[in-house]
Design a protein around this motif. Structure first.
Motif, PDB file in Angstrom:
ATOM      1  N   LEU A 263       0.824  -1.214   0.000  1.00 38.51           N
ATOM      2  CA  LEU A 263       0.000   0.000   0.000  1.00 38.51           C
ATOM      3  C   LEU A 263       0.858   1.265   0.000  1.00 38.51           C
ATOM      4  O   LEU A 263       0.443   2.310  -0.516  1.00 38.51           O
ATOM      5  CB  LEU A 263      -0.967   0.002   1.176  1.00 38.51           C
ATOM      6  CG  LEU A 263      -0.421  -0.060   2.603  1.00 38.51           C
ATOM      7  CD1 LEU A 263      -0.137   1.333   3.131  1.00 38.51           C
ATOM      8  CD2 LEU A 263      -1.426  -0.745   3.512  1.00 38.51           C
ATOM      9  N   VAL A 264       2.096   1.194   0.577  1.00 35.01           N
ATOM     10  CA  VAL A 264       2.948   2.395   0.579  1.00 35.01           C
ATOM     11  C   VAL A 264       3.533   2.676  -0.785  1.00 35.01           C
ATOM     12  O   VAL A 264       4.089   3.758  -1.021  1.00 35.01           O
ATOM     13  CB  VAL A 264       4.082   2.267   1.624  1.00 35.01           C
ATOM     14  CG1 VAL A 264       3.526   2.177   3.015  1.00 35.01           C
ATOM     15  CG2 VAL A 264       4.983   1.088   1.326  1.00 35.01           C
TER      16      VAL A 264
ATOM     17  N   GLU B 102       6.767   7.330   5.268  1.00 35.49           N
ATOM     18  CA  GLU B 102       7.126   7.006   6.660  1.00 35.49           C
ATOM     19  C   GLU B 102       5.888   7.031   7.558  1.00 35.49           C
ATOM     20  O   GLU B 102       5.668   6.134   8.357  1.00 35.49           O
ATOM     21  CB  GLU B 102       8.165   8.021   7.140  1.00 35.49           C
ATOM     22  CG  GLU B 102       8.835   7.642   8.474  1.00 35.49           C
ATOM     23  CD  GLU B 102       8.016   8.071   9.691  1.00 35.49           C
ATOM     24  OE1 GLU B 102       8.099   7.405  10.736  1.00 35.49           O
ATOM     25  OE2 GLU B 102       7.273   9.070   9.567  1.00 35.49           O
ATOM     26  N   ARG B 103       5.056   8.062   7.416  1.00 35.41           N
ATOM     27  CA  ARG B 103       3.851   8.166   8.248  1.00 35.41           C
ATOM     28  C   ARG B 103       2.888   7.023   7.966  1.00 35.41           C
ATOM     29  O   ARG B 103       2.356   6.397   8.892  1.00 35.41           O
ATOM     30  CB  ARG B 103       3.146   9.496   7.986  1.00 35.41           C
ATOM     31  CG  ARG B 103       1.919   9.743   8.871  1.00 35.41           C
ATOM     32  CD  ARG B 103       1.130  10.953   8.407  1.00 35.41           C
ATOM     33  NE  ARG B 103       0.425  10.677   7.177  1.00 35.41           N
ATOM     34  CZ  ARG B 103      -0.795  10.141   7.119  1.00 35.41           C
ATOM     35  NH1 ARG B 103      -1.440   9.837   8.229  1.00 35.41           N
ATOM     36  NH2 ARG B 103      -1.384   9.911   5.966  1.00 35.41           N
ATOM     37  N   THR B 104       2.678   6.722   6.696  1.00 37.17           N
ATOM     38  CA  THR B 104       1.743   5.648   6.338  1.00 37.17           C
ATOM     39  C   THR B 104       2.236   4.301   6.838  1.00 37.17           C
ATOM     40  O   THR B 104       1.452   3.498   7.366  1.00 37.17           O
ATOM     41  CB  THR B 104       1.559   5.603   4.810  1.00 37.17           C
ATOM     42  OG1 THR B 104       1.106   6.879   4.348  1.00 37.17           O
ATOM     43  CG2 THR B 104       0.545   4.540   4.418  1.00 37.17           C
ATOM     44  N   SER B 105       3.526   4.036   6.725  1.00 41.26           N
ATOM     45  CA  SER B 105       4.091   2.762   7.199  1.00 41.26           C
ATOM     46  C   SER B 105       3.911   2.626   8.701  1.00 41.26           C
ATOM     47  O   SER B 105       3.570   1.549   9.208  1.00 41.26           O
ATOM     48  CB  SER B 105       5.581   2.676   6.842  1.00 41.26           C
ATOM     49  OG  SER B 105       5.765   2.703   5.449  1.00 41.26           O
TER      50      SER B 105
ATOM     51  N   GLY C 107     -11.429   5.741   8.507  1.00 48.19           N
ATOM     52  CA  GLY C 107     -10.861   7.080   8.383  1.00 48.19           C
ATOM     53  C   GLY C 107      -9.355   7.104   8.245  1.00 48.19           C
ATOM     54  O   GLY C 107      -8.717   8.122   8.525  1.00 48.19           O
ATOM     55  N   PHE C 108      -8.739   5.978   7.790  1.00 46.58           N
ATOM     56  CA  PHE C 108      -7.283   5.929   7.582  1.00 46.58           C
ATOM     57  C   PHE C 108      -6.990   6.649   6.262  1.00 46.58           C
ATOM     58  O   PHE C 108      -7.299   6.150   5.189  1.00 46.58           O
ATOM     59  CB  PHE C 108      -6.826   4.474   7.551  1.00 46.58           C
ATOM     60  CG  PHE C 108      -5.367   4.292   7.227  1.00 46.58           C
ATOM     61  CD1 PHE C 108      -4.430   5.255   7.562  1.00 46.58           C
ATOM     62  CD2 PHE C 108      -4.920   3.144   6.586  1.00 46.58           C
ATOM     63  CE1 PHE C 108      -3.090   5.090   7.267  1.00 46.58           C
ATOM     64  CE2 PHE C 108      -3.592   2.952   6.291  1.00 46.58           C
ATOM     65  CZ  PHE C 108      -2.672   3.939   6.630  1.00 46.58           C
ATOM     66  N   GLU C 109      -6.384   7.835   6.366  1.00 41.45           N
ATOM     67  CA  GLU C 109      -6.146   8.652   5.182  1.00 41.45           C
ATOM     68  C   GLU C 109      -4.732   8.444   4.647  1.00 41.45           C
ATOM     69  O   GLU C 109      -3.771   8.440   5.421  1.00 41.45           O
ATOM     70  CB  GLU C 109      -6.366  10.131   5.504  1.00 41.45           C
ATOM     71  CG  GLU C 109      -7.808  10.456   5.881  1.00 41.45           C
ATOM     72  CD  GLU C 109      -8.005  11.928   6.162  1.00 41.45           C
ATOM     73  OE1 GLU C 109      -7.050  12.703   5.924  1.00 41.45           O
ATOM     74  OE2 GLU C 109      -9.104  12.308   6.607  1.00 41.45           O
TER      75      GLU C 109
END
Length: 573
Positions: A294-295, A304-307, A322-324
């Protein structure tokens, strides 16, 4: 025709059930008496043989111990042999405590025999040989050739010389004294144990046979009844399969036409399924994303934030919403994707991945950002408007210029100290700046009068709280600003004005504002008097704590002054 088929079907079912049951019984009996029992007998004999060897070794070690005592001179040779023979003669073991040990010499003569003392110094014939072959010579031969070993022969039954039965003995030579130490068991003992086991197996087999027969009849009966149900189930199954296929088609059409991107990932975050909608959202074909993480779709700044967030979600093993993620489409466009998902577990309860939906919320995010900016602009505008109103009131009362700003500073400090939320503190801030707005309607000569006011003049001055309320009540503040201004001269005991409210009817913000107003007013100069001083102000709120003034606000104010978090000295203003 159908009636003829039913009995044949029932009969066939009965045979199919009864035949395996019968074969099971035959196999059980065969295995028990042809395989298990002989194997058990051999195993039991092996264990008995091993037992004879171990028991013989114990006695041999005892003889060796006494021989050592004789060699060391602790006992004489005769004393040592006499002592150990006395021990051997009394040793017994076995279920009836009648199994024993004996000793003969290398010449084939008995040295000691517990049950046949008359044989001492004699030979012992083997009853299998009519000519009276010396049995002890067989023992000596085994010792001479092997050192130790087993011998099968016929001998009397324990202490009954009339009963001759098969026996198995283990003999071992003790070379220093020229002895042969032996002990044995009766083969019939093993046969008796096997017989008991066979009886138990027969009983178990009979019980199993009856149980299996009963179960077979029970199953046959219920199988016939179940056959009718089975036909109904098959018909229902056909209907369900058709319905399932239709449902699958509807679901497939729904997935492919929905405005949301439906996705699945494994535990590593790699896509295992993507619906066609992803092509509309990001410009990728579904098959292009299979196996990608997904990253891989998010912008570089968001990796980095998404991981980090994804790792926490996987560790929680819970549903999320609500995971943006800020993704970059094939054509370079930046799109904000909102994902909602649920965990997927296998039959063992292990997490296998997540499944959920995603949608483009870029427009919504832009709208929210615009709304937030508009709100911030309104707040700034409101702040400036309120300050202008406060300044207009101060223009009417130049001697108390800055009073409202200083009350605002003290009140907000107290509110933070007692843990009021920032939202409520903001409302208190506006109320503090406007708490004397009602003075704008008062005659300026009252406000600037250098002497104390008369009773009538004080009564008019007291109207400023109500006038302030009337000015502010129609302004749509998101906080009860008008009511706070209305109440800022009320006291807990009802002695305040203009309505004589008591503790439970006064807003917390108004209670805080009252303490701040009293402290600031007494610490500052007035047209009709100089500053009363900080100590006088402190003493006023301390003496009125819990009676006139809100106790927690008083404590917070005193604490702030003591810790010098606020400075109320006249010079500081």
């Amino acid at each position: 025709m159908e009636k003829e088929k039913k009995p044949k079907s029932a009969q066939a079912i009965s045979i199919r059930i009864a035949l395996p049951a019968l074969l099971t019984i035959v196999l059980f009996v065969t295995a028990t008496f042809i395989i298990i029992l002989p194997t058990l007998k051999n195993s039991l004999l092996d264990k008995k043989r091993e037992m004879l060897r171990e028991l013989n070794t114990i006695v041999w070690d005892t003889v060796a111990f006494y021989e050592k005592l004789a060699r060391e001179g602790t006992l004489s040779h005769e004393q040592a042999q006499k002592a150990v023979l006395g021990i051997i003669e009394t040793l017994r073991y076995g279920p009836t405590n009648k199994d024993y040990f004996w000793v003969n010499d290398m010449n084939g003569l008995i040295v000691v025999h517990p049950y046949r003392p008359e044989l001492q110094g004699e030979i012992v014939p083997d009853v299998r040989f009519p000519i009276g072959k010396n049995l002890l010579e067989e023992f000596v031969k085994v010792v001479q050739t092997q050192g130790a070993g087993y011998v099968e022969y016929m001998f009397q039954w324990q202490d009954d010389p009339e009963k001759i039965v098969p026996k198995l003995s283990y003999v071992r030579g003790f070379k220093p004294w020229g002895w042969v130490i032996g002990t044995g068991m009766y083969i019939d003992d093993v046969n008796v144990e096997i017989g008991l086991i066979a009886k138990q197996l027969n009983a178990v087999a009979t019980a199993i046979l009856l149980l299996v027969s009963f179960l077979a009849l029970y199953i046959i009966r219920h199988s016939i009844l179940a056959d009718r149900v089975r036909r109904i189930i098959w018909e229902e199954r056909e209907r369900l399969l058709v319905a399932l296929e239709e449902s699958g088609e509807r679901f497939r059409a729904l997935v492919e036409t929905t405005s949301d991107w439906i996705w699945e990932t494994n535990v590593e975050g790699e896509y295992t399924y993507c619906s066609p909608k992803v092509n509309d959202l990001l410009g990728f074909l579904p098959e292009e994303l299979i196996g990608k993480h997904l990253v891989d779709l998010v912008s570089i700044q968001e990796v980095e934030r998404t991981s980090r967030i994804f790792k926490k979600l996987m560790e929680s093993r819970k549903s999320f919403s609500g995971f943006e993620t800020v993704c970059q489409a094939r054509d370079g466009r930046v799109i904000v994707i909102e994902k909602n998902g649920v965990p997927v577990f296998n039959d063992s309860g292990e997490l296998t991945g997540y499944r959920g939906v995603a949608r483009d919320i870029s427009e919504r995010k832009n709208a929210l950002e615009a709304l937030r900016k508009s709100r911030d602009d309104l707040r700034v505008s409101l702040e400036e408007t309120v300050k202008s109103l406060a300044l207009a009131a101060e223009k009417r009362d130049p001697y108390t210029a800055g009073h409202q700003a200083r009350v605002d500073y003290i009140a907000c400090s107290i509110a933070r100290e007692i843990g009021l939320s920032e939202e409520r503190i903001e409302g208190l801030h506006f109320a503090a700046l406007l708490h004397d707005i009602g003075k704008i309607s008062l005659p300026s000569e009252y406000l600037a009068k250098p002497a104390r006011l008369s009773t009538q003049e004080r009564a008019i001055i007291k109207c400023h709280s109500e006038v302030g309320y009337e000015i502010l009540k129609n302004i749509p503040f998101p906080w009860p600003v008008a009511e706070i201004v209305y109440q800022h001269h009320e006291h807990l005991d009802g002695s305040g004005y203009p309505r004589g409210l008591t503790d439970r009817d006064i807003l917390l913000e108004a209670k805080i504002l009252t303490v701040a107003d009293v402290v600031e007013a007494m610490s500052s100069h007035r047209p009709y008097r100089p500053s009363l001083g900080l100590e006088t102000a402190i003493e006023e709120i301390r003496s009125g704590r819990g009676v006139l003034y809100h106790a927690e606000s008083v404590d917070a104010c005193l604490r702030l002054i003591a810790e010098k978090k606020i400075d109320l000295t006249a010079s500081a203003w």
